[in-house]
Design an enzyme around this catalytic site. Structure first.
Site, mmCIF file in Angstrom:
data_model
loop_
_atom_site.group_PDB
_atom_site.id
_atom_site.type_symbol
_atom_site.label_atom_id
_atom_site.label_comp_id
_atom_site.label_asym_id
_atom_site.label_seq_id
_atom_site.Cartn_x
_atom_site.Cartn_y
_atom_site.Cartn_z
ATOM 1 N N HIS A 89 0.860 -1.185 0.000
ATOM 2 C CA HIS A 89 0.000 0.000 0.000
ATOM 3 C C HIS A 89 0.896 1.234 0.000
ATOM 4 O O HIS A 89 1.116 1.858 1.033
ATOM 5 C CB HIS A 89 -0.911 0.025 1.228
ATOM 6 N N LEU A 90 1.394 1.611 -1.159
ATOM 7 C CA LEU A 90 2.368 2.701 -1.212
ATOM 8 C C LEU A 90 1.693 4.067 -1.149
ATOM 9 O O LEU A 90 0.716 4.326 -1.860
ATOM 10 C CB LEU A 90 3.185 2.591 -2.495
#
Length: 529
Positions: free
Chosen positions: A466-467
């Protein structure tokens, strides 16, 4: 004589965010070029690759990792220099990385977006939940999100929250048996179980069939019930956008008055192409977007491009319940326990989300038993027994933005196209570390509540793909890359459609928010072009 352009708008990246922006702009009558580094691969081929793979647990395996479109799967492409090996999932093909995801489509809470004002840590968004709500609704309608309109998603047991202008587009799927059994036995202990909104349709929707619940979301949904960005790449083309594959963008060209005037891309044959447009939207991966900006020396007057990198760093736990719960039926995840998603504790330690993982557990159970030396008929018996009672929790923590956590083009290494590879420096902060004992205390309570046998709690930290934060959003051009409209402070015709703009991570999967912001970007550009 009026200047001519190749398109009104060029969108770099055909994933869920780029394709939704391209579709909205094409619908509005704008000429659009959509660039994709990889190729278009039909679903049947990916399914075939998956079924023939000898490494079924490797979700990237069915997808090509071409030397001219390398991904984070390759250690040759991503070099880690920090204390934690951040190696998020990445796919390069039409539709992007949402080909393999769990399709979780949460909204942030109002407090998530005002973290500094509310709890005195991290950063505030420059926009509020109310500002974004109409685009959340449109994003849910675009992706075909199923969800419950009756739950307090903050996990505090209150009325329905956060506020919505309309109901979810589709009703939630039925609860899996495992979810029902855990909820029945752990809710009396004070744990609030929340359904996870997801883009896995429960009725035929936008050309997609209803989910058959066969637990094949990873590494690919075989029938297309689960959303991927490829659907909107197709929609964008049908609306008039021009999709160019095998087109790796490597430079944004600056012109007069702070404008971006062209994007340069390279094909797998080494051909270089320059395209011009009035506006540009970079919608590459959360690591690739800052890399392109840094290679081009654009949008970085604040020196924040590539910095403040965040993931929902996590831990996991397995145990055997004292009853059969039959994991592996239905969606790969359906929700979990959210008591620590919000509250005053966020002044001291990170928000926590406990997700109930629901993969088919047989391979993991069999490996554990074989490692113990269990073989023959006893192995069969134990697999049948333990796979039916296997429970897995996948837990994530809220990370704060730190300038030292960063992605950069590699200073020396080059890929097959002669373009720099990636280097990432990532350390897990004290805010997350302070939350870990609370999560582990919850784990032991879960096991006790199910009269279970603890198998393991993971050591160290885990990636969650989940950047966020790599091109951070903010009101002040001195400490952020884009404003509240996702327009770069330095170039008024350059927008970034990426979860990398998110300045406060919360604990929920950021994709829906990224799509909402992308549709909002398209609306802004459509008014100006």
């Amino acid at each position: 004589m009026a200047e001519t352009y190749d398109a009104d708008v060029i969108v770099v990246g055909s994933g869920a965010l780029g394709s939704n922006a391209a579709y909205e702009l094409a619908k509005a009558g704008k000429s659009v070029i959509l660039l994709e580094a990889g190729l278009r691969i039909p679903r049947w081929k990916i399914v075939q690759n998956s079924r023939n793979s000898s490494r079924r647990s490797d979700y990237n395996r069915p997808y090509p990792d071409a030397e001219w479109a390398m991904t984070t799967e390759s250690e040759e492409y991503l070099e880690n220099t920090g204390s934690f090996a951040l190696r998020p999932g990445m796919l390069k093909l039409v539709g992007g990385t949402t080909w393999h995801w769990a399709a979780a489509t949460w909204r942030y809470l109002p407090a998530d977006m005002k973290l500094k004002s509310t709890y005195g840590v991290g950063r505030d968004w420059p926009i509020s939940y109310d500002d974004l709500e109409p685009w959340y609704q449109r994003a849910e309608e675009a992706l075909g999100v199923v969800g419950s309109d009756e739950q307090d998603q903050s996990g505090q047991g209150g009325p329905a929250f956060p506020p919505r202008s309309k109901p979810y587009p589709l009703p939630p799927e039925g609860k899996t048996y495992m979810f029902q059994r855990l909820e029945a036995r752990l809710s009396p202990l004070g744990f609030n179980f929340i359904h996870e909104p997801n883009a896995r349709v429960t009725k035929p929707y936008d050309g997609r069939p209803a989910c058959a619940g066969n637990n094949n979301c990873m590494p690919v949904c075989p029938i297309g019930a689960m959303y991927s960005g490829g659907f909107h790449a197709d929609h964008a083309e049908a609306a008039g956008a021009k999709l160019l594959t095998d087109a790796t963008a490597y430079k944004l060209e600056k012109g007069a008055n702070g404008k971006i005037v062209a994007v340069h891309y390279r094909t797998s044959k080494g051909e270089d192409v320059r395209l011009t447009a009035r506006y540009f939207v970079v919608a590459a991966h959360g690591l690739e977007t800052p890399k392109l900006l840094l290679m081009s020396d654009v949008a970085n007057s604040s020196d924040q491009v590539g910095r403040n990198l965040m993931d929902h760093t996590g831990i996991g736990m397995h145990f055997l319940a004292d009853e059969e719960v039959w994991g592996g039926r239905g969606a790969v995840q359906q929700g979990g326990i959210f008591n620590r998603r919000d509250g005053e504790h966020r002044r001291e330690y990170a928000a926590i989300k406990h997700a109930i993982a629901n993969p088919v557990p047989n391979p993991e159970v069999a490996k554990r038993l074989i490692d113990q030396g269990v073989l023959g008929p006893e192995l069969d018996r134990r697999i049948r027994d333990e796979a039916s009672r296997w429970v897995e929790f996948s837990t994530v923590f809220e990370m704060l933005p730190h300038p030292t956590n960063r992605v950069q083009p590699h200073p020396t290494k080059r890929d097959a196209l002669g373009i720099p590879t990636l280097t990432v420096h990532y350390d897990v902060d004290d805010y997350v570390a302070a939350a870990r004992p609370h999560a582990e205390a919850d784990f032991h309570t879960f096991v006790k509540g199910m009269n279970g046998q603890l198998i393991d709690i993971s050591e160290g930290w885990q990636n969650r793909d989940h950047l966020m934060g790599s091109v951070i959003m903010g009101a002040d051009p001195k400490d952020s890359v884009v404003d509240g409209d996702c327009r770069t402070h330095d170039h008024d015709n350059l927008f970034l459609a990426t979860t990398g703009v998110i300045p406060a991570s919360g604990v929920i999967n950021p994709t829906l928010t990224g799509v909402a912001l992308s549709i909002r970007i398209a609306d802004t550009i459509a008014k100006e072009v």
